[in-house]
Scaffold this motif. Structure first.
Motif, PDB file in Angstrom:
ATOM      1  N   LEU A 529       0.825  -1.200   0.000  1.00 55.20           N
ATOM      2  CA  LEU A 529       0.000   0.000   0.000  1.00 55.20           C
ATOM      3  C   LEU A 529       0.862   1.255   0.000  1.00 55.20           C
ATOM      4  O   LEU A 529       0.521   2.262  -0.641  1.00 55.20           O
ATOM      5  CB  LEU A 529      -0.936  -0.010   1.207  1.00 55.20           C
ATOM      6  CG  LEU A 529      -2.004  -1.111   1.203  1.00 55.20           C
ATOM      7  CD1 LEU A 529      -2.767  -1.121   2.517  1.00 55.20           C
ATOM      8  CD2 LEU A 529      -2.972  -0.924   0.038  1.00 55.20           C
ATOM      9  N   ALA A 530       1.994   1.205   0.715  1.00 58.09           N
ATOM     10  CA  ALA A 530       2.878   2.370   0.731  1.00 58.09           C
ATOM     11  C   ALA A 530       3.499   2.621  -0.639  1.00 58.09           C
ATOM     12  O   ALA A 530       3.641   3.763  -1.083  1.00 58.09           O
ATOM     13  CB  ALA A 530       3.978   2.183   1.783  1.00 58.09           C
ATOM     14  N   ASP A 531       3.849   1.537  -1.345  1.00 56.50           N
ATOM     15  CA  ASP A 531       4.427   1.698  -2.681  1.00 56.50           C
ATOM     16  C   ASP A 531       3.422   2.268  -3.672  1.00 56.50           C
ATOM     17  O   ASP A 531       3.801   2.936  -4.643  1.00 56.50           O
ATOM     18  CB  ASP A 531       4.956   0.357  -3.195  1.00 56.50           C
ATOM     19  CG  ASP A 531       6.170  -0.113  -2.409  1.00 56.50           C
ATOM     20  OD1 ASP A 531       6.783   0.737  -1.734  1.00 56.50           O
ATOM     21  OD2 ASP A 531       6.481  -1.315  -2.460  1.00 56.50           O
ATOM     22  N   ASN A 532       2.145   2.003  -3.446  1.00 56.59           N
ATOM     23  CA  ASN A 532       1.108   2.463  -4.377  1.00 56.59           C
ATOM     24  C   ASN A 532       0.341   3.672  -3.837  1.00 56.59           C
ATOM     25  O   ASN A 532      -0.766   3.953  -4.302  1.00 56.59           O
ATOM     26  CB  ASN A 532       0.126   1.323  -4.670  1.00 56.59           C
ATOM     27  CG  ASN A 532       0.740   0.222  -5.494  1.00 56.59           C
ATOM     28  OD1 ASN A 532       0.760   0.275  -6.716  1.00 56.59           O
ATOM     29  ND2 ASN A 532       1.267  -0.795  -4.809  1.00 56.59           N
ATOM     30  N   ARG A 533       0.919   4.374  -2.856  1.00 57.31           N
ATOM     31  CA  ARG A 533       0.233   5.511  -2.262  1.00 57.31           C
ATOM     32  C   ARG A 533      -0.033   6.606  -3.291  1.00 57.31           C
ATOM     33  O   ARG A 533      -1.133   7.167  -3.348  1.00 57.31           O
ATOM     34  CB  ARG A 533       1.063   6.060  -1.094  1.00 57.31           C
ATOM     35  CG  ARG A 533       0.461   7.298  -0.437  1.00 57.31           C
ATOM     36  CD  ARG A 533       1.167   7.604   0.872  1.00 57.31           C
ATOM     37  NE  ARG A 533       2.615   7.666   0.684  1.00 57.31           N
ATOM     38  CZ  ARG A 533       3.485   7.859   1.677  1.00 57.31           C
ATOM     39  NH1 ARG A 533       3.040   7.981   2.921  1.00 57.31           N
ATOM     40  NH2 ARG A 533       4.775   7.912   1.440  1.00 57.31           N
ATOM     41  N   ALA A 561       6.412   3.021  10.352  1.00 60.52           N
ATOM     42  CA  ALA A 561       7.779   3.096   9.849  1.00 60.52           C
ATOM     43  C   ALA A 561       7.835   2.810   8.360  1.00 60.52           C
ATOM     44  O   ALA A 561       8.568   3.440   7.609  1.00 60.52           O
ATOM     45  CB  ALA A 561       8.675   2.107  10.618  1.00 60.52           C
ATOM     46  N   ILE A 562       7.022   1.847   7.874  1.00 59.37           N
ATOM     47  CA  ILE A 562       7.034   1.506   6.452  1.00 59.37           C
ATOM     48  C   ILE A 562       6.450   2.623   5.621  1.00 59.37           C
ATOM     49  O   ILE A 562       6.926   2.969   4.556  1.00 59.37           O
ATOM     50  CB  ILE A 562       6.281   0.191   6.226  1.00 59.37           C
ATOM     51  CG1 ILE A 562       7.068  -0.960   6.836  1.00 59.37           C
ATOM     52  CG2 ILE A 562       6.057  -0.064   4.752  1.00 59.37           C
ATOM     53  CD1 ILE A 562       8.423  -1.140   6.229  1.00 59.37           C
ATOM     54  N   SER A 563       5.360   3.238   6.131  1.00 61.16           N
ATOM     55  CA  SER A 563       4.729   4.294   5.349  1.00 61.16           C
ATOM     56  C   SER A 563       5.627   5.511   5.216  1.00 61.16           C
ATOM     57  O   SER A 563       5.592   6.218   4.225  1.00 61.16           O
ATOM     58  CB  SER A 563       3.401   4.705   5.998  1.00 61.16           C
ATOM     59  OG  SER A 563       3.638   5.250   7.292  1.00 61.16           O
ATOM     60  N   ASP A 564       6.456   5.777   6.229  1.00 62.58           N
ATOM     61  CA  ASP A 564       7.370   6.909   6.152  1.00 62.58           C
ATOM     62  C   ASP A 564       8.588   6.578   5.302  1.00 62.58           C
ATOM     63  O   ASP A 564       9.092   7.415   4.571  1.00 62.58           O
ATOM     64  CB  ASP A 564       7.822   7.317   7.563  1.00 62.58           C
ATOM     65  CG  ASP A 564       6.653   7.902   8.355  1.00 62.58           C
ATOM     66  OD1 ASP A 564       5.690   8.372   7.700  1.00 62.58           O
ATOM     67  OD2 ASP A 564       6.701   7.868   9.592  1.00 62.58           O
ATOM     68  N   ARG A 565       9.055   5.345   5.401  1.00 65.58           N
ATOM     69  CA  ARG A 565      10.241   4.936   4.653  1.00 65.58           C
ATOM     70  C   ARG A 565       9.925   3.607   3.956  1.00 65.58           C
ATOM     71  O   ARG A 565      10.114   2.546   4.531  1.00 65.58           O
ATOM     72  CB  ARG A 565      11.444   4.759   5.577  1.00 65.58           C
ATOM     73  CG  ARG A 565      11.914   6.045   6.251  1.00 65.58           C
ATOM     74  CD  ARG A 565      13.210   5.809   6.978  1.00 65.58           C
ATOM     75  NE  ARG A 565      13.082   4.762   7.977  1.00 65.58           N
ATOM     76  CZ  ARG A 565      14.125   4.121   8.495  1.00 65.58           C
ATOM     77  NH1 ARG A 565      15.337   4.397   8.079  1.00 65.58           N
ATOM     78  NH2 ARG A 565      13.944   3.192   9.403  1.00 65.58           N
TER      79      ARG A 565
END
Length: 660
Positions: A529-533, A561-565
């Motif tokens: 999800l973070a990669d496709n934000r 932590a994943i969503s920020d980095r």
């Protein structure tokens, strides 16, 4: 004894006008138009296989050019020039055999005579037959002459192999390619010649002659001459086949019928009889190959009336092909054609062509039919709806046994991940794809699932119950929020189906003004999800017509932590997560070792809530328990080879990103 004045058919009935030259209308039409318009080239090249009219066309062109009324498209035939050219005694029309007069000295003799004017006629014409036989030195000597001959000189070169001629010569000639004469044209011409000679010959015998001629009119006339000399005024197909050393059409039909009826003994007996009579086995193989091709053509649907692709064949033969075509499917005919084509290539170079052809006939007659995958699916569906008592036929007329049942498929929750039994093919020769369906009880609740297998298919294989290996209970997770921005979810599904599937399983959505909050339901979905934000933001902005900013609201410190980095490993800050205890608080489950045999005992059992590294739950078991992962394993027959994760230490002072 006086010499015989008999002329063979090829010389006796040689065409005298372009309109009499059959099968080469594309050439004669161009030459006639050039003669009418006066745009006559100084050098011509006639190419094509043997016996299609190259030399005849050259002589007709010479008569058109030197006719007393010419140049004219149709020579009169009565003047001295026309009669002498037809008899081959004209002084100004010189025919040269390129295979005999091929050296440079012969080319020099031609060049020396070019300076002399014609003795009587309008042009001095040189007809060089088999021109490709000239040496390179002779061609080089003729280069300048062919490019710029005197105005009263015309060259006509004829050859069967133009590729052997230098490109410098070809570029100086006006080229005309003579085609193979069509089968129907050959048969009509032979019927006309037989009528002129007063010979009775049947349609089947005419078809045999036209087929054996392979597009050459001279070969067809030669064989007809042989038949008339041997059989007199009546020529039948069987007697003609015996004289020519080939198989009659009736015998070829019998052999094909034996193959389709799965009677190898009859097919083998026919081959031996023909071989003992001295038939040409290579010609027989070609006839069989052509017959299988015609059967495949007969299987094609006739859109408007009869099949136009079989229009050249006699009505009786076309009807017999239609009858035999019902005995085999199009797929089986293609397999027979492939076998016969391979055998035909081997016959030409084999030291034992009779044995080669016999074994090919046995193999073709014993070849098992193929059940089409679509037909197999229909049979399985019909058996499921009818309780297993119905049977269906494919286009070859073969049926499955009435007792055949559809293969039993376990529901997704009970089927093992990566079970090798799921991949085992069900045997039937020749097929590479099988389709499995659910049981009748599941048909109403679940759609039919198609699974591709590599190998053969056996539709009457017994049922196989697939045991379950993964017995770990499913971990609880939040319910899928159907009411969480359904319009946005539907819009993403229409644009990015894969992304919508992940968001449906693992993300909660909430929008506040221009801020879209995406909350992962599990650590598994955080990185995706973070990669496709940014993509989610673009789709949301397109739907709502304003700029939407996406914020990843982590369900745990790991998610934050994943969503920020996005490049950081999953769970890098798991030790500071407020939800750490909830991540580790899993019920007691059994964990199986990777690659364990079916039914093996569990490797370890971990009590819930323990922070000790010896008793905490295996991340592999947690991954197995996720419904989306289970679905991926089931659909793609996946198998977990290696799992990289991050350890969670009880000591708060330990570095958060340490690896196992």
């Amino acid at each position: 004894m006086a010499p015989s004045s008999h002329l063979v058919l090829a010389r006796k009935w040689r065409p005298e006008r372009f309109s009499d030259l059959v099968g080469q209308e594309h050439v004669t039409g161009t030459l006639v138009q050039a003669l009418k318009s006066g745009r006559i080239a100084h050098a011509f090249l006639f190419t094509g296989i043997r016996g299609v009219g190259k030399t005849t066309a050259a002589r007709i062109l010479a008569r058109c050019l030197d006719c007393a009324q010419g140049p004219i498209a149709e020579p009169c035939g009565n003047c001295a020039a026309c009669q002498e050219i037809r008899a081959g005694t004209a002084l100004d029309v010189v025919e040269i055999d390129g295979a005999t007069y091929r050296k440079i000295d012969d080319a020099r003799a031609i060049i020396e005579n070019l300076g002399y004017r014609p003795a009587r006629d309008r042009f001095k014409i040189y007809i060089i037959d088999e021109a490709h036989q000239l040496t390179d030195q002779a061609f080089n000597a003729l280069l300048k002459t062919l490019e710029e001959p005197p105005p009263h000189v015309k060259f006509i070169l004829a050859t069967t192999e133009p590729q052997k001629m230098p490109e410098t010569i070809l570029s100086r000639l006006q080229r005309y390619d003579f085609r193979r004469i069509p089968f129907a044209v050959l048969r009509t011409r032979l019927h006309d010649l037989a009528g002129r000679e007063g010979v009775e010959i049947g349609d089947s015998a005419l078809s045999l002659l036209a087929r054996e001629a392979s597009g050459s009119m001279r070969d067809a006339e030669r064989m007809l001459e042989t038949a008339i000399a041997s059989l007199g005024g009546q020529v039948s197909e069987s007697e003609l086949a015996a004289i020519l050393g080939v198989a009659s059409r009736t015998r070829v039909f019998e052999m094909i019928g034996a193959i389709l009826d799965k009677d190898p003994a009859a097919a083998l007996r026919s081959v031996r009889e023909l071989n003992q009579r001295g038939a040409n086995l290579e010609s027989l193989g070609r006839d069989l190959l052509e017959m299988v091709r015609n059967l495949a053509v007969a299987k094609l649907p006739a859109v408007n009336g009869p099949n136009i692709l079989l229009a050249d064949l006699p009505d009786q033969e076309a009807a017999e092909l239609q009858r035999l075509a019902t005995k085999a499917s199009a797929r089986d005919l293609m397999r027979l054609f492939r076998l016969m084509a391979d055998a035909q290539e081997q016959l030409a170079r084999s030291s034992y062509p009779d044995l080669m052809l016999e074994m090919t006939m046995i193999r073709m007659a014993t070849l098992a039919p193929v059940l089409d995958a679509d037909e197999l699916m229909r049979i399985i569906g019909a058996a499921g709806r009818g309780g297993g008592n119905s049977s269906a036929a494919d286009d070859s007329g073969s049926r499955l046994p009435a007792t055949s049942q559809p293969p039993e498929i376990q529901p997704p929750s009970a089927r093992a991940v990566g079970d090798p039994a799921e991949k085992s093919p069900r045997q039937t020769s020749g097929s590479t794809t099988a389709v499995s369906s659910s049981t009748p009880a599941e048909t109403n609740s679940n759609p039919v699932r198609r699974i591709r297998f590599e190998g053969d298919v056996k539709a009457d294989a017994p049922r196989r119950v697939v045991p379950s290996v993964l017995s770990a209970p499913e971990l609880p997770r939040a319910p899928i929020g159907g009411g969480e921005l359904p319009d946005l979810r539907d819009f993403i599904r229409s644009r990015r189906a894969a992304l919508a599937g992940f968001m449906e399983q693992g993300a909660s959505l909430k929008i506040d003004g221009d801020l879209l909050r995406v909350t992962p339901r599990s650590d598994i979905y955080v990185r995706y999800l973070a990669d496709n934000r940014s993509l989610i933001g673009e789709l949301a902005s397109e739907l709502y017509g304003r700029g939407i900013k996406v914020e990843m609201a982590a369900a745990s410190a790991t998610a934050a932590a994943i969503s920020d980095r996005p490049e950081s490993p999953i769970g890098a800050a798991a030790q500071s997560s407020p939800a750490k205890s909830s991540l580790l608080a899993a019920p007691e489950v059994d964990v199986f070792a990777e690659g364990a045999a079916e039914g093996a005992a569990p490797v370890s059992s971990a009590p819930a809530g323990s922070l000790n590294t010896q008793t905490q739950p295996d991340p592999r078991q947690k991954l197995y328990a996720d419904p989306l992962v289970q679905r991926i394993f089931e659909e793609f027959d996946a198998r977990l080879v290696q799992l990289k994760t991050t350890s969670i230490r009880a000591d708060a002072s330990a570095p958060s990103g340490s690896k196992k």
